[in-house]
Design a protein around this motif. Structure first.
Motif, mmCIF file in Angstrom:
data_model
loop_
_atom_site.group_PDB
_atom_site.id
_atom_site.type_symbol
_atom_site.label_atom_id
_atom_site.label_comp_id
_atom_site.label_asym_id
_atom_site.label_seq_id
_atom_site.Cartn_x
_atom_site.Cartn_y
_atom_site.Cartn_z
ATOM 1 N N VAL A 20 0.860 -1.186 0.000
ATOM 2 C CA VAL A 20 0.000 0.000 0.000
ATOM 3 C C VAL A 20 0.896 1.237 0.000
ATOM 4 O O VAL A 20 1.813 1.358 0.816
ATOM 5 C CB VAL A 20 -0.919 -0.012 1.240
ATOM 6 C CG1 VAL A 20 -1.667 1.318 1.370
ATOM 7 C CG2 VAL A 20 -1.900 -1.170 1.157
ATOM 8 N N CYS A 21 0.616 2.143 -0.916
ATOM 9 C CA CYS A 21 1.411 3.374 -0.996
ATOM 10 C C CYS A 21 1.142 4.233 0.238
ATOM 11 O O CYS A 21 -0.012 4.520 0.563
ATOM 12 C CB CYS A 21 1.067 4.132 -2.280
ATOM 13 S SG CYS A 21 1.820 5.767 -2.372
ATOM 14 N N THR A 22 2.201 4.642 0.922
ATOM 15 C CA THR A 22 2.066 5.449 2.139
ATOM 16 C C THR A 22 1.430 6.797 1.827
ATOM 17 O O THR A 22 0.768 7.389 2.671
ATOM 18 C CB THR A 22 3.470 5.674 2.750
ATOM 19 O OG1 THR A 22 4.097 4.397 2.881
ATOM 20 C CG2 THR A 22 3.398 6.337 4.106
ATOM 21 N N PHE A 23 1.608 7.280 0.598
ATOM 22 C CA PHE A 23 1.117 8.610 0.257
ATOM 23 C C PHE A 23 -0.337 8.617 -0.212
ATOM 24 O O PHE A 23 -1.120 9.441 0.239
ATOM 25 C CB PHE A 23 2.038 9.251 -0.801
ATOM 26 C CG PHE A 23 3.388 9.577 -0.231
ATOM 27 C CD1 PHE A 23 3.618 10.795 0.386
ATOM 28 C CD2 PHE A 23 4.429 8.652 -0.270
ATOM 29 C CE1 PHE A 23 4.856 11.096 0.956
ATOM 30 C CE2 PHE A 23 5.671 8.936 0.295
ATOM 31 C CZ PHE A 23 5.886 10.162 0.905
ATOM 32 N N CYS A 24 -0.717 7.704 -1.095
ATOM 33 C CA CYS A 24 -2.079 7.753 -1.643
ATOM 34 C C CYS A 24 -2.975 6.627 -1.140
ATOM 35 O O CYS A 24 -4.184 6.646 -1.377
ATOM 36 C CB CYS A 24 -2.044 7.743 -3.172
ATOM 37 S SG CYS A 24 -1.564 6.134 -3.853
ATOM 38 N N GLY A 25 -2.402 5.626 -0.475
ATOM 39 C CA GLY A 25 -3.219 4.550 0.093
ATOM 40 C C GLY A 25 -3.625 3.463 -0.885
ATOM 41 O O GLY A 25 -4.363 2.545 -0.518
ATOM 42 N N ILE A 40 6.269 4.127 -1.859
ATOM 43 C CA ILE A 40 5.679 5.185 -2.689
ATOM 44 C C ILE A 40 5.427 4.625 -4.074
ATOM 45 O O ILE A 40 6.338 4.071 -4.704
ATOM 46 C CB ILE A 40 6.564 6.466 -2.710
ATOM 47 C CG1 ILE A 40 5.924 7.524 -3.612
ATOM 48 C CG2 ILE A 40 8.006 6.181 -3.119
ATOM 49 C CD1 ILE A 40 6.493 8.920 -3.428
ATOM 50 N N CYS A 41 4.180 4.731 -4.538
ATOM 51 C CA CYS A 41 3.824 4.164 -5.842
ATOM 52 C C CYS A 41 4.370 5.052 -6.962
ATOM 53 O O CYS A 41 4.745 6.204 -6.735
ATOM 54 C CB CYS A 41 2.313 3.998 -5.958
ATOM 55 S SG CYS A 41 1.400 5.533 -6.223
ATOM 56 N N GLU A 42 4.369 4.506 -8.163
ATOM 57 C CA GLU A 42 4.942 5.247 -9.287
ATOM 58 C C GLU A 42 4.154 6.527 -9.570
ATOM 59 O O GLU A 42 4.735 7.573 -9.849
ATOM 60 C CB GLU A 42 4.954 4.340 -10.522
ATOM 61 C CG GLU A 42 5.961 4.796 -11.553
ATOM 62 C CD GLU A 42 6.101 3.773 -12.661
ATOM 63 O OE1 GLU A 42 6.440 2.624 -12.347
ATOM 64 O OE2 GLU A 42 5.848 4.129 -13.828
HETATM 65 ZN ZN LIG Z 1 0.692 6.474 -4.235
#
Ligand SMILES: [Zn+2]
Ligand SMILES: [Zn+2]
Length: 226
Positions: A20-25, A40-42
């Motif tokens: 799970v991306c820490t920034f966008c979930g 962090i996702c792309e």
């Molecule tokens: Zn993200």
């Protein structure tokens, strides 16, 4: 060379998994993770600044706006002192209010909040006595009350919210620190919302940037923790 986590500073390890991306979930493929599992996702990595603010606000479940602001300010594209801070105060408060079940986040609201304080230049505090973080509190109150230039009390409240925040930033003294201005803006917003609109939104700023902030005011700042 070791890569360090943007969120916690921990060492990143090479992995091949989903996280799970820490920034966008959102869940996505992960090639690096720290021991705490930050990822962090792309899309978040490549996002332009205003979108970073929107992505974090939309993905967050936090009810303390300062925690959402801290996460935004930990994005790898975040600059320690910059106009990036001028657009985040109203969005993080709106997201925290949504997360605490007080005011639903209507579509387009974050974009609109960001638009209102976009374009205030770097260093406006020193050149014209304005701080985007303060103006963003005015924008927040304007959004919540539906103010515009023809309204009566709503217009006054928006002006007052900006003015009170500017005063708090002025009274803090010293050269600029955008982290301090954001925290002062959030605390002022919290007090203002309670007093004028009977909205409860506790905020507990916790500055996590002192160690990497060369211009940290240290003991002169009430958010400084050694
Ligand atoms: Zn993200
Ligand atoms: Zn981490």
């Amino acid at each position: 060379m070791a890569y360090l986590c943007a969120v916690c500073g921990g060492r990143l390890e090479r992995v091949d998994t989903t996280a799970v991306c820490t920034f966008c979930g959102h869940e996505s493929a992960a090639r690096y993770l720290c021991a705490a599992g930050h990822h962090i996702c792309e899309d978040c990595q490549l996002a332009e600044w205003p979108q970073v603010v929107e992505r974090v606000c939309e993905g967050s479940r936090e009810t303390d706006p300062a925690a959402i602001a801290n996460l935004i300010m930990k994005h790898p594209m975040s600059i320690m002192h910059s106009p990036q801070h001028h657009i985040m105060v109203a969005p993080v408060v709106l997201a925290a209010m949504h997360n605490s079940g007080q005011v639903p986040l209507k579509p387009g609201r974050l974009t609109s909040a960001i638009e209102r304080t976009k374009g205030i230049p770097l260093g406006a505090c020193g050149t014209r006595g304005e701080c985007g973080a303060a103006t963003s509190v005015g924008a927040l109150v304007s959004i919540l009350t539906g103010a515009n230039f023809q309204k009566d009390r709503e217009r006054s409240l928006a002006l007052q919210a900006t003015a009170e925040t500017l005063l708090a930033i002025a009274e803090a003294g010293g050269p600029r620190c955008c982290k301090q201005s954001v925290y002062l803006a959030l605390e002022t917003a919290s007090r203002f919302l309670k007093r004028e609109l009977d909205i409860d939104l506790p905020v507990e700023p916790n500055c996590e940037f002192a160690a990497r902030n060369d211009a940290c005011k240290k003991e002169r700042c009430k958010y400084y923790v050694n």
